[in-house]
Design a protein around this motif. Structure first.
Motif, PDB file in Angstrom:
ATOM      1  N   GLN A  83      44.978 -14.448 -28.674  1.00 19.22           N
ATOM      2  CA  GLN A  83      43.520 -14.492 -28.688  1.00 19.22           C
ATOM      3  C   GLN A  83      43.035 -15.938 -28.755  1.00 19.22           C
ATOM      4  OE1 GLN A  83      42.091 -12.217 -32.014  1.00 19.22           O
ATOM      5  NE2 GLN A  83      42.407 -10.235 -31.022  1.00 19.22           N
ATOM      6  N   VAL A  84      42.076 -16.277 -27.917  1.00 16.30           N
ATOM      7  CA  VAL A  84      41.432 -17.584 -27.980  1.00 16.30           C
ATOM      8  C   VAL A  84      40.212 -17.443 -28.890  1.00 16.30           C
ATOM      9  CG1 VAL A  84      40.302 -19.432 -26.684  1.00 16.30           C
ATOM     10  CG2 VAL A  84      42.223 -18.170 -25.673  1.00 16.30           C
ATOM     11  N   GLY A  94      37.243 -23.294 -29.321  1.00 17.52           N
ATOM     12  CA  GLY A  94      37.660 -24.405 -28.470  1.00 17.52           C
ATOM     13  C   GLY A  94      36.488 -25.269 -28.072  1.00 17.52           C
ATOM     14  N   ARG A  95      36.793 -26.287 -27.297  1.00 14.99           N
ATOM     15  CA  ARG A  95      35.749 -27.216 -26.835  1.00 14.99           C
ATOM     16  C   ARG A  95      36.304 -28.022 -25.666  1.00 14.99           C
ATOM     17  NH1 ARG A  95      37.505 -28.582 -31.657  1.00 14.99           N
ATOM     18  NH2 ARG A  95      35.572 -27.878 -32.649  1.00 14.99           N
ATOM     19  N   THR A  96      35.392 -28.598 -24.919  1.00 17.96           N
ATOM     20  CA  THR A  96      35.777 -29.510 -23.846  1.00 17.96           C
ATOM     21  C   THR A  96      35.345 -30.915 -24.236  1.00 17.96           C
ATOM     22  OG1 THR A  96      35.551 -27.803 -22.153  1.00 17.96           O
ATOM     23  CG2 THR A  96      35.533 -30.082 -21.410  1.00 17.96           C
ATOM     24  N   ARG A 127      40.337 -29.762 -22.158  1.00 22.28           N
ATOM     25  CA  ARG A 127      39.852 -28.499 -22.699  1.00 22.28           C
ATOM     26  C   ARG A 127      40.806 -28.053 -23.806  1.00 22.28           C
ATOM     27  NH1 ARG A 127      40.367 -25.426 -18.654  1.00 22.28           N
ATOM     28  NH2 ARG A 127      41.688 -23.683 -19.316  1.00 22.28           N
ATOM     29  N   GLU A 176      41.836 -25.318 -26.594  1.00 18.87           N
ATOM     30  CA  GLU A 176      41.703 -23.923 -27.004  1.00 18.87           C
ATOM     31  C   GLU A 176      42.379 -23.710 -28.349  1.00 18.87           C
ATOM     32  OE1 GLU A 176      41.749 -21.724 -22.615  1.00 18.87           O
ATOM     33  OE2 GLU A 176      43.538 -21.685 -23.903  1.00 18.87           O
ATOM     34  N   HIS A 177      41.767 -22.896 -29.189  1.00 14.97           N
ATOM     35  CA  HIS A 177      42.374 -22.486 -30.449  1.00 14.97           C
ATOM     36  C   HIS A 177      42.917 -21.076 -30.232  1.00 14.97           C
ATOM     37  CE1 HIS A 177      39.182 -25.274 -32.444  1.00 14.97           C
ATOM     38  NE2 HIS A 177      40.157 -25.950 -31.873  1.00 14.97           N
ATOM     39  N   VAL A 178      44.234 -20.950 -30.257  1.00 12.82           N
ATOM     40  CA  VAL A 178      44.901 -19.712 -29.844  1.00 12.82           C
ATOM     41  C   VAL A 178      45.722 -19.150 -31.000  1.00 12.82           C
ATOM     42  CG1 VAL A 178      46.458 -18.669 -28.144  1.00 12.82           C
ATOM     43  CG2 VAL A 178      45.037 -20.633 -27.499  1.00 12.82           C
ATOM     44  N   ASN A 209      46.532 -25.420 -31.337  1.00 10.01           N
ATOM     45  CA  ASN A 209      45.720 -26.065 -30.311  1.00 10.01           C
ATOM     46  C   ASN A 209      46.490 -26.101 -29.000  1.00 10.01           C
ATOM     47  OD1 ASN A 209      43.405 -27.115 -32.005  1.00 10.01           O
ATOM     48  ND2 ASN A 209      45.123 -28.068 -33.046  1.00 10.01           N
ATOM     49  N   TRP A 227      44.418 -28.346 -22.387  1.00  9.31           N
ATOM     50  CA  TRP A 227      44.527 -28.303 -20.931  1.00  9.31           C
ATOM     51  C   TRP A 227      43.927 -29.579 -20.341  1.00  9.31           C
ATOM     52  CZ3 TRP A 227      46.677 -24.063 -18.392  1.00  9.31           C
ATOM     53  CH2 TRP A 227      46.933 -22.932 -19.196  1.00  9.31           C
TER      54      TRP A 227
END
Length: 418
Positions: free
Chosen positions: A95-96, A99-101, A107, A109-111, A407, A410
């Motif tokens: 599940q994500v 996150g932020r760009t 990019r 993502e917190h997964v 984290n 990308w």
């Protein structure tokens, strides 16, 4: 025996690398087969449990522990029902959750991902064997289980049923769920020191077990602590509702950690309402220990001592105190509470909201029973424990509490030059 514990943990570590990548479909099918297998083995499980119950009674074990130990048709159905509930829950792995760009285009993502190897040391309750196995599998973790000697036949019988399901499959490691059958103190100590092999250990038991873990564990732990739960009945309470909540919290199942142990009553209610609810509790077999103001209005109460305010009775005993206001109730809970579950009965919204903000507890209940402090009731399927600390989980611990967040970054060729 000592080497066996380490070997179990090593095999769990190896299995965890496979389990973390299992698809939701595979995990759910395994759980479905486990639930069906437990249903089919119900008579054999009860026979194994009868050996443990008989031995416990012969040893003079308390009625509270015997109750926790006993498997009935209803409790076996509860085990399989809990597993099937977990099947229907969303898989947290992958599940994500945020996150932020960044300005440079990265990019982040917190997964959610599995913890790895989750160990549980538990006393008396054999349903924990199935509950933990199901929670760990669904959340992508390997499970190492260490029950107590009082339930050794029952735990072994349940573990054997689960192991048979795993052995019949080629896509899930046999070592995904393992039971340490050595119930000696030395075996427990080895598990507490399994650094690098166990990612989280949860103790579920009495004060002696909890203290042993606090004193000796070198692996990460989440403490499933005592349940010295309180209900504060405010002057603004709906008194019919208050009576129902107090009686339910104390008598529906006194041997569990979300049962009420202390009743705090606003002074405005001590003459008209309090004697009536204590009469009702006495009629249900509850022994009352009260402070001076309680005994003035209800002389049948025994004198409450300092130790009563800090006791988790797990029995039909209730400590009762009259307080002048919300502030005194909060101070009492802050001093004696165990941060498990606390409740208020109040019609005054501002009082209820302030109680919910001020009380330091994993769960706060407003106009409802502390008996709802439970993973199943919270929609988690079941719980691996109730955390009374603040890192990394708090309150009833379900699937998400058996994951952590990493984290995942990308990029499109960015390089850092400073």
């Amino acid at each position: 025996m000592s080497a066996t514990v380490t070997d179990i943990c090593r095999r769990a570590r190896a299995a965890s690398t496979v389990i973390r990548e299992l698809t939701t479909e595979v995990k759910d099918q395994v759980l479905r087969e486990m639930a069906d297998a437990i249903d089919a083995a119900a008579e054999g499980l009860k026979e194994a449990n009868a050996l443990d119950v008989a031995a416990a009674r012969a040893a003079g074990t308390s009625a509270t522990l015997v109750d926790r130990l006993t498997l009935t048709d209803k409790r076996i159905a509860g085990m399989t029902g809990a597993i099937r509930t977990i099947i229907d829950l969303p898989d947290p792995v992958g599940q994500v959750v945020g996150g932020r760009t960044r300005p440079n285009g990265l990019r982040i993502e917190h997964v959610r991902e599995p913890l790895g190897v989750v160990a549980v040391i538990y006393e008396a309750r054999p349903n924990v064997t199935a509950d933990v196995a199901a929670l760990c599998l669904k959340s992508g973790n390997a499970a190492v289980l260490r029950g107590s000697s009082i339930a050794q036949h029952t735990n072994a019988a349940i573990a054997d049923v689960l192991a048979e399901v795993l052995r019949a499959r080629e896509d899930v490691p046999d070592d995904a769920v393992q039971l340490i059958r050595d119930t000696s103190r030395e075996a427990a100590t080895e598990l507490l020191h399994a650094d690098g092999l166990v990612d989280l250990l949860v103790p579920r038991g009495g004060p002696s077990l909890i203290q042993t873990v606090k004193d000796n564990a070198t692996v990460p732990t989440v403490i499933d602590g005592d349940g010295n739960c309180h209900v504060y009945v405010d002057a603004s309470a709906d008194l019919t509702r208050a009576t129902d909540i107090v009686v339910n919290g104390k008598t529906s199942r006194p041997s569990v950690c979300n049962a009420v142990e202390t009743l705090l009553v606003h002074r405005d209610l001590c003459v008209d309402w309090l004697p009536k609810v204590l009469d009702s509790l006495q009629g249900l077999g509850v022994s009352v220990r009260g402070d001076e103001r309680v005994r003035e209005v209800w002389p049948a109460a025994d004198e409450a001592r300092d130790s009563d305010w800090e006791s988790e009775y797990l029995d039909l005993i209730l400590a009762v105190k009259v307080v002048d206001d919300l502030d005194e109730a909060v101070r009492h809970i802050d001093r004696y509470g165990t941060r498990n579950a606390e409740a208020i009965v109040a019609q005054d919204y501002d009082v209820a909201r302030r109680f919910a903000l001020a009380v330091d507890s994993g769960s706060v209940f407003v106009n409802t029973s502390t008996r709802y402090s439970d993973g199943g009731e919270f929609g988690y399927g079941v719980e691996i424990g109730v955390s009374t600390q603040k890192l990394h989980a708090r309150g009833p611990m379900g699937l998400e509490s058996l994951t952590c967040v990493k984290n995942v970054v990308w990029g499109s060729g960015q390089i850092r030059v400073i």
